[in-house]
Structure formats: C-alpha cells, structure tokens
Design a protein around this motif. Structure first.
Motif, mmCIF file in Angstrom:
data_model
loop_
_atom_site.group_PDB
_atom_site.id
_atom_site.type_symbol
_atom_site.label_atom_id
_atom_site.label_comp_id
_atom_site.label_asym_id
_atom_site.label_seq_id
_atom_site.Cartn_x
_atom_site.Cartn_y
_atom_site.Cartn_z
ATOM 1 N N GLY A 118 102.669 -25.454 60.822
ATOM 2 C CA GLY A 118 101.411 -25.941 61.387
ATOM 3 C C GLY A 118 101.389 -27.459 61.480
ATOM 4 N N ARG A 119 101.886 -28.142 60.423
ATOM 5 C CA ARG A 119 101.953 -29.605 60.461
ATOM 6 C C ARG A 119 102.903 -30.076 61.560
ATOM 7 N NH1 ARG A 119 102.558 -29.036 54.902
ATOM 8 N NH2 ARG A 119 104.669 -29.892 54.962
ATOM 9 N N LEU A 120 104.010 -29.367 61.698
ATOM 10 C CA LEU A 120 104.967 -29.701 62.747
ATOM 11 C C LEU A 120 104.311 -29.576 64.120
ATOM 12 C CD1 LEU A 120 107.870 -30.378 63.601
ATOM 13 C CD2 LEU A 120 108.353 -27.921 63.518
ATOM 14 N N ASN A 121 103.554 -28.516 64.322
ATOM 15 C CA ASN A 121 102.852 -28.336 65.590
ATOM 16 C C ASN A 121 101.861 -29.477 65.827
ATOM 17 O OD1 ASN A 121 102.052 -26.672 67.975
ATOM 18 N ND2 ASN A 121 100.110 -26.706 66.880
ATOM 19 N N ARG A 122 101.088 -29.814 64.806
ATOM 20 C CA ARG A 122 100.114 -30.901 64.962
ATOM 21 C C ARG A 122 100.809 -32.243 65.249
ATOM 22 N NH1 ARG A 122 97.944 -27.670 61.099
ATOM 23 N NH2 ARG A 122 98.681 -28.904 59.332
ATOM 24 N N ARG A 126 100.278 -34.461 68.615
ATOM 25 C CA ARG A 126 99.896 -35.866 68.518
ATOM 26 C C ARG A 126 100.888 -36.749 69.266
ATOM 27 N NH1 ARG A 126 101.352 -39.966 65.497
ATOM 28 N NH2 ARG A 126 102.673 -38.741 64.132
ATOM 29 N N LEU A 127 102.183 -36.501 69.061
ATOM 30 C CA LEU A 127 103.200 -37.330 69.706
ATOM 31 C C LEU A 127 103.236 -37.106 71.219
ATOM 32 C CD1 LEU A 127 106.006 -37.033 67.039
ATOM 33 C CD2 LEU A 127 104.623 -39.040 67.562
ATOM 34 N N LEU A 132 101.984 -39.130 76.579
ATOM 35 C CA LEU A 132 101.282 -39.016 77.861
ATOM 36 C C LEU A 132 100.343 -40.199 78.081
ATOM 37 C CD1 LEU A 132 100.566 -35.189 77.926
ATOM 38 C CD2 LEU A 132 102.094 -36.473 79.457
ATOM 39 N N GLU A 133 99.653 -40.615 77.039
ATOM 40 C CA GLU A 133 98.781 -41.796 77.155
ATOM 41 C C GLU A 133 99.581 -43.021 77.576
ATOM 42 O OE1 GLU A 133 96.560 -42.647 73.615
ATOM 43 O OE2 GLU A 133 95.735 -40.632 73.530
ATOM 44 N N ALA A 134 100.778 -43.171 76.998
ATOM 45 C CA ALA A 134 101.611 -44.327 77.317
ATOM 46 C C ALA A 134 102.118 -44.268 78.758
ATOM 47 C CB ALA A 134 102.790 -44.408 76.357
ATOM 48 N N ALA A 135 102.447 -43.080 79.219
ATOM 49 C CA ALA A 135 102.999 -42.931 80.568
ATOM 50 C C ALA A 135 101.927 -42.861 81.642
ATOM 51 C CB ALA A 135 103.878 -41.685 80.620
ATOM 52 N N ARG A 145 92.009 -33.502 78.782
ATOM 53 C CA ARG A 145 93.132 -32.982 79.588
ATOM 54 C C ARG A 145 94.472 -33.345 78.959
ATOM 55 N NH1 ARG A 145 93.166 -34.548 85.501
ATOM 56 N NH2 ARG A 145 94.917 -33.131 85.467
ATOM 57 N N LEU A 146 94.578 -34.573 78.430
ATOM 58 C CA LEU A 146 95.824 -34.974 77.783
ATOM 59 C C LEU A 146 96.092 -34.134 76.538
ATOM 60 C CD1 LEU A 146 95.763 -38.875 78.026
ATOM 61 C CD2 LEU A 146 96.998 -37.257 79.466
ATOM 62 N N GLU A 147 95.044 -33.886 75.761
ATOM 63 C CA GLU A 147 95.193 -33.060 74.548
ATOM 64 C C GLU A 147 95.623 -31.636 74.903
ATOM 65 O OE1 GLU A 147 94.913 -33.671 71.184
ATOM 66 O OE2 GLU A 147 94.838 -35.794 71.698
ATOM 67 N N ILE A 148 95.024 -31.076 75.955
ATOM 68 C CA ILE A 148 95.395 -29.716 76.376
ATOM 69 C C ILE A 148 96.847 -29.685 76.840
ATOM 70 C CG2 ILE A 148 94.989 -27.946 78.134
ATOM 71 C CD1 ILE A 148 91.969 -28.705 77.897
ATOM 72 N N ALA A 149 97.244 -30.669 77.631
ATOM 73 C CA ALA A 149 98.637 -30.730 78.093
ATOM 74 C C ALA A 149 99.586 -30.897 76.908
ATOM 75 C CB ALA A 149 98.811 -31.865 79.095
ATOM 76 N N ALA A 150 99.230 -31.764 75.968
ATOM 77 C CA ALA A 150 100.064 -32.006 74.791
ATOM 78 C C ALA A 150 100.170 -30.743 73.932
ATOM 79 C CB ALA A 150 99.511 -33.165 73.969
ATOM 80 N N ALA A 151 99.039 -30.064 73.730
ATOM 81 C CA ALA A 151 99.044 -28.821 72.932
ATOM 82 C C ALA A 151 99.858 -27.741 73.626
ATOM 83 C CB ALA A 151 97.615 -28.356 72.694
#
Length: 185
Positions: A118-122, A126-127, A132-135, A145-151
């Motif tokens: 679970g920690r690995l997934n989180r 996050r990364l 995505l925020e950086a790019a 939307r970024l969180e959904i794409a990242a998840a």
C-alpha cells in the motif's frame, strides 16, 4: 552491511520466493546462507523480521528527487508520457522477480507486507503526480485529473507486476503512459 547479513537476506529471498514464508524455516535460511542458525537470530530476532527487512530494504523506490519540486524538475517542459516512463523505469519490483513474487504472495497473508504494498502504491501515485505536474506546468489547477491519471498509472504498474508474476504476460507501461497523457493534454 555485513556479508553474513546480506547472505542471510539473499537466502531468505530465494527461499521465500520458492516455498513461501510459511514454508521456509530459519534453519533452512541459515543452511542456504552458510551461517550458524544463531547468527540469523542475531540479525533478525524473529523470522518475521527477516521478511519485513527484505520487503523494506529491497522494495524501496529509487531516488526520484527530480519530481519532489515540480518547478525545479530538470525536464519540466518534457512530454508528460516521458515523465511517467521515468517513474515506471525506476519501479523497484522490476529489479528482482523474487521480491515481486514474495510481495504479491505474502501480501495475502501478512499484514505488514500488505501495508508495504500500500505504501509503495501511494509512493508511486505521489511520484507520478509530481512528474505530471512537472511536465504539464499549466495544469497545476487541475489537481483532480492529475491525481486520477497518477493513480491509474500506479495501479497499472502494480497490476502489471502481479500479472507478470502469475502469467508471464506483459502490459506496456509506455503505451499506458501515452494513453493517459493524451487524455490530459
């Protein structure tokens, strides 16, 4: 790190991957590591400590500080799919098929391993979100939307690792990165 300690962990990784945690005795770990059984308990007071140490030490995500501060990311104008590919390339489960097998097998029966997964997934979410925020510097207001794409990306990466362990089938993370970023841009 001590050579004996490393040999114990290497032996445990090999044996846990082959026969599972419950099917492996500390005596067998000591035998394969070629150390006295007491030395196993010197480094790891309980057999569970061997498993937890393996999971903690051998599934750490590589240093991705480039994504910690999106404005300072080296390729902040890079394509978002490339940013996700860099995250996927550093996924620790690729480093050891044995550790991948241990993680997904033992997560079913050992809460500590399940928590690490679970920690690995989180961490991956996050990364991937930071990448995505950086790019996509203009999308900072579109956090949901970024969180959904990242998840989604993290879920696919972890599912891929499990699928590969079970069937040998592969999912191309590059194609997933392309698909997700097309939806964002």
């Amino acid at each position: 790190m001590s050579d004996s300690r490393t040999r114990i962990l290497d032996a445990a990784e090999e044996l846990f991957a082959e026969t599972g945690y419950d099917g492996t005795s500390t005596a067998r770990i000591a035998e394969v590591a070629e150390v006295p059984k007491g030395l196993v308990f010197h480094y790891f007071p309980q057999k569970m400590d061997v498993l937890l140490t393996l999971v903690d030490e051998r599934t750490a995500i590589e240093d991705l500080t480039e994504f910690e501060h999106p404005a300072q990311a080296p390729d902040s104008d890079a394509d978002p799919a490339g940013a996700l590919r860099r995250v996927a390339a550093r996924l620790p489960l690729r480093a050891s098929p044995r550790m991948r097998r241990i993680l997904f097998r033992e997560a079913d029966t050992h809460r500590s391993v399940r928590e690490r997964l679970g920690r690995l997934n989180r961490e991956l979410v996050r990364l991937a979100s930071r990448a995505l925020e950086a790019a996509l510097p203009g999308s900072r207001g579109d956090t949901a939307r970024l969180e959904i794409a990242a998840a989604t990306f993290a879920t696919v990466l972890l599912y891929h690792e499990n699928l590969y362990h079970l069937t040998g089938d592969r999912i191309d993370p590059d194609a997933v990165a392309d698909l997700l970023t097309q939806a964002l841009t």
